[in-house]
Write an enzyme that holds these catalytic residues in place. Structure first.
Site: not given
Lengths: 189, 150
Positions: B55-57, B81
């Site tokens: 989810v980072y991005g 994750k």
């Protein structure tokens, strides 16, 4: 979604060579226990720092019993515990702290007492507030591996410097006693 | 640098890891090449544990970390994750359902990730059916198994 199914799926992935270990994030003790029974859990990632200590009650004893490591995120309180944030600090709208309750002007001012404490211990040890905050976390358990975020070399080196700072049991007691008197203002999210 | 073992697993990492999220998410934008150089300097200093997430991005942080650490495959540990299905607008989102992420992740995160971190509490299926994670994950995994193993 039963956690046993999730753990079972990861077990399959490990057997297939897709991943090497199984981790969980922000999970309660009973769920960790159930997952661990299906596929041993290597690490739990949860927020833990000198000003957010909820894991101490039920999570840490469970991890110790089952032999699971803890990977604390936001060990520096999203930067606040470095002491570099004050009420004049502004956050770009792309910065998630711009809408975090612990980064309102009121919270920043009210929580300054935490930095005062870190600075006091830091002066005794020749360390920065961030280094005391990380040394405190490292001193809690030998199976704790904090993951402070950083994008600047000087900050990374400052964090690495925390590893040579040894807090005595008296230091840890002093920090615990002082923190028990402090009411931290603002939710963590 | 001091090393620590994560529980009884035997997985040994540097006593301090490096959180990589803000290199591409949740903060002012950065230059990718600068961040790759920064990650290399972290390895030089003895950091062997790096944290990212789908989810980072979304996605760009895993791509960055995977690309930067590829030269150190086998010497560093990446934790990621996964678990949420992708909504075309929101990206990976717990309300959209489960996803078979590790298959895709092992492509982006060039070394196979050593710890995968899940958030099973937030899982829910979009249809409300009680389809298990296992059955949802297998079809995509089988597809990936036909690809060359990384």
């Amino acid at each position: 979604m039963p956690v046993e199914d999730v753990a079972g799926a990861v077990k399959d992935l490990i057997h297939a060579g897709k991943v090497k270990h199984f981790g969980l994030s922000e999970s309660p003790a009973d769920l960790i226990r159930r997952a661990h029974a299906v596929q041993p859990v290597t690490a739990l990632q949860s927020e833990y720092s000198i000003w957010w200590r909820n894991v101490e009650e039920a999570i840490l004893p469970t991890l110790e019993e089952l032999g699971i490591g803890l990977v604390p995120y936001s060990p520096l309180g999203r930067g606040y515990l470095t002491g570099k944030v004050d009420e004049k600090t502004t956050f770009d709208s792309t910065d998630i702290r711009s809408h975090n309750p612990r980064f309102t002007q009121e919270a920043i001012q009210a929580n300054r007492v935490v930095i005062d404490l870190l600075e006091k211990i830091g002066t005794e040890k020749g360390a920065t507030p961030a280094q005391i905050a990380l040394a405190w976390l490292l001193a809690q358990k030998p199976w704790i591996v904090p993951i402070p975020g950083s994008r600047k070399l000087e900050r990374l080196d400052e964090n690495i410097g925390s590893m040579v700072i040894k807090l005595t049991s008296d230091d840890l007691k002093e920090i615990d006693n002082a923190m028990a008197q402090i009411k931290v203002v603002g939710d963590r999210y | 640098m001091e090393k620590r073992k994560l529980g009884k697993s035997g997985l040994e990492v540097s006593a301090l890891g490096l959180g990589c999220m803000r290199m591409s998410f949740g903060d002012t934008p950065t230059d990718k090449q600068e961040m790759i150089t920064f990650l290399h300097k972290a390895v030089e200093r003895g950091i062997t544990f790096f944290d990212t997430a789908e989810v980072y991005g979304p996605f760009t942080n895993e791509e960055l970390v995977g690309e930067a650490l590829e030269p150190f495959r086998g010497k560093v540990v990446i934790a990621t994750k996964f678990g949420w299905k992708h909504d075309p607008v929101k990206g990976p989102h717990p309300r959209v359902g489960l996803d078979s992420r590790p298959s895709r992740s092992s492509g982006w995160l060039r070394p196979p990730s050593d710890v995968c971190v899940l958030r099973p509490l937030t899982f829910s299926t979009s249809t409300g059916q009680t389809q298990t994670c296992r059955s949802k994950m297998w079809p995509a995994l089988s597809r990936t198994l036909s690809m060359p193993a990384r």
